[in-house]
Motif scaffolding. Structure first.
Motif, short mmCIF file in Angstrom:
data_model
loop_
_atom_site.label_atom_id
_atom_site.label_comp_id
_atom_site.label_asym_id
_atom_site.label_seq_id
_atom_site.Cartn_x
_atom_site.Cartn_y
_atom_site.Cartn_z
N LEU A 39 -8.42 -56.56 68.76
CA LEU A 39 -7.53 -57.20 68.32
C LEU A 39 -8.10 -57.84 66.91
CD1 LEU A 39 -5.58 -58.97 70.85
CD2 LEU A 39 -4.82 -56.65 69.64
N THR A 40 -9.02 -57.62 66.27
CA THR A 40 -9.74 -58.35 65.02
C THR A 40 -9.03 -57.49 63.85
OG1 THR A 40 -11.49 -58.78 64.10
CG2 THR A 40 -11.60 -56.43 64.89
N ASP A 41 -9.22 -58.61 62.82
CA ASP A 41 -8.73 -57.71 61.58
C ASP A 41 -9.89 -57.58 60.62
OD1 ASP A 41 -9.67 -60.73 61.13
OD2 ASP A 41 -7.91 -61.25 60.09
N SER A 42 -11.04 -57.84 61.15
CA SER A 42 -12.29 -57.49 60.37
C SER A 42 -12.56 -55.92 60.45
CB SER A 42 -13.50 -58.19 61.29
OG SER A 42 -14.62 -57.55 60.77
N GLN A 43 -13.44 -55.37 59.75
CA GLN A 43 -13.55 -54.14 59.58
C GLN A 43 -14.88 -53.67 60.03
OE1 GLN A 43 -11.41 -52.14 57.51
NE2 GLN A 43 -10.45 -53.91 57.34
N ASP A 55 -3.71 -53.86 63.62
CA ASP A 55 -3.85 -52.66 62.78
C ASP A 55 -4.69 -51.75 63.18
OD1 ASP A 55 -3.70 -51.51 60.11
OD2 ASP A 55 -5.94 -51.79 59.93
N TRP A 56 -5.92 -51.97 64.25
CA TRP A 56 -6.76 -50.54 64.31
C TRP A 56 -6.11 -49.91 65.61
CZ3 TRP A 56 -11.03 -49.82 61.88
CH2 TRP A 56 -11.52 -50.56 61.27
N TYR A 57 -5.24 -50.36 66.53
CA TYR A 57 -4.40 -49.65 67.12
C TYR A 57 -3.41 -48.81 66.52
CZ TYR A 57 -5.93 -52.32 71.28
OH TYR A 57 -6.74 -52.89 72.20
N ASP A 62 -2.60 -43.09 64.88
CA ASP A 62 -2.26 -42.29 63.72
C ASP A 62 -3.19 -40.85 63.73
OD1 ASP A 62 -1.77 -41.09 61.23
OD2 ASP A 62 -2.31 -42.81 60.02
N PRO A 63 -2.41 -39.76 63.84
CA PRO A 63 -3.22 -38.31 64.19
C PRO A 63 -3.97 -38.14 62.65
CG PRO A 63 -0.79 -38.27 64.85
CD PRO A 63 -0.97 -39.83 64.24
N ALA A 244 -13.62 -50.03 70.18
CA ALA A 244 -12.86 -51.15 71.12
C ALA A 244 -11.27 -50.93 71.51
CB ALA A 244 -12.99 -52.49 70.37
N ALA A 245 -10.64 -50.40 70.28
CA ALA A 245 -9.23 -50.14 70.74
C ALA A 245 -9.01 -49.02 71.65
CB ALA A 245 -8.56 -49.83 69.38
N VAL A 246 -9.90 -47.98 71.79
CA VAL A 246 -9.82 -46.90 72.72
C VAL A 246 -10.21 -47.59 73.92
CG1 VAL A 246 -10.94 -45.10 73.67
CG2 VAL A 246 -10.52 -45.26 71.08
#
Length: 274
Positions: A39-43, A55-57, A62-63, A244-246
């Protein structure tokens, strides 16, 4: 004497509760860390995250951005589904054949079917690659399905065998005495009793296939990329936060499936062999 006993009991309970709390922290802590990191907003992968964002989710689903991840996930799900079905058939039939036999041959066959849990996965993956190459076969999803099925059969065998212990032999005798054939007896008596254990074992086999790295590593090809291998490559190259999102998606999905299986089949009881 009573006071000394009460102090001893208190010390014992404090020690056991402390060990249990430590074990729970070790088990749950990494899961919480991964979920927060996703859930981080870091890159980059950082903990604790400087801020929270979904955003990472969004990028993960996004295909256009995560097409290779989607293909790897589809391959993993396809292999897991087919290998779990094959393991259910092989493990179920093996359990039916071996459950009520105490002969040396039956014990030897049971040990043979359970041996993939003892054999190091990396050794089996290399052996499978050498064997299939000797047969002139190239790595593919079909070969990976065969390799996964061999490794996950023990899960189905053990839970189905535990369910068969609840089958009263007198039920089969009564069915036969009433003129029912073996197929009818299996469909109306044996299958309903063993189905919860068979379903629980198939679920465990499916999850073990999704998570299998050694066999996927040796039997995968550029056209049969698997999710664990894709995640490992992303970690090595860029520390992509989508890893991490996966992991977050997998954690939530497995949790929901476990709750469903516990509700339908009593998964925990089946794993304990009751």
């Amino acid at each position: 004497m009573s006071r000394r006993s009460s102090v001893s009991d208190l010390s014992y309970h404090l020690a056991m509760n402390g060990v249990a709390a430590l074990a729970l922290l070790i088990l749950i802590g990494p899961v919480v860390v991964v979920l927060l990191t996703s859930l981080t907003d870091s890159q980059t992968l950082r903990f604790p995250p400087p801020g929270l964002s979904l955003d990472w989710y969004r990028r993960l689903f996004d295909p256009a951005v995560s097409g290779p991840i989607h293909r790897a996930a589809a391959n993993s799900l396809t292999v897991a589904a087919w290998s779990a079905c094959a393991a259910a058939a092989l493990g179920g039939m093996a359990a039916l054949a071996l459950a009520r036999s105490a002969s040396r041959k039956a014990r030897a066959l049971d040990a043979f079917f359970m041996s993939p849990l003892i054999l190091p996965g990396i050794a089996f993956g290399l052996a499978a690659l050498v064997f299939f190459s000797w047969l002139g076969l190239r790595p593919s999803l079909m070969l990976m399905t065969i390799g996964h099925a061999v490794m996950i059969v023990p899960f189905v065998l053990r839970t189905t065998s535990a369910s068969l212990l609840q089958l009263d032999a007198s039920l089969l005798e009564c069915s036969a005495s009433l003129g029912a054939g073996r197929l009818h007896t299996f469909r109306r008596i044996t299958l309903p009793i063993v189905f919860p254990g068979l379903a629980a074992g198939t679920f465990m086999a499916f999850m073990a296939s999704i998570d299998n790295v050694p066999i996927s590593l040796f039997l995968s090809s550029p056209r049969s990329d698997m999710l664990p291998i894709r995640m490992w490559g992303m970690m090595e190259s860029t520390l992509d936060v989508r890893v991490a999102a996966v992991s977050g998606v997998l954690i939530v999905g497995v949790l929901l499936l476990m709750l469903l299986m516990e509700r339908l089949t009593g998964l925990t009881r089946r794993l304990q062999g009751h």
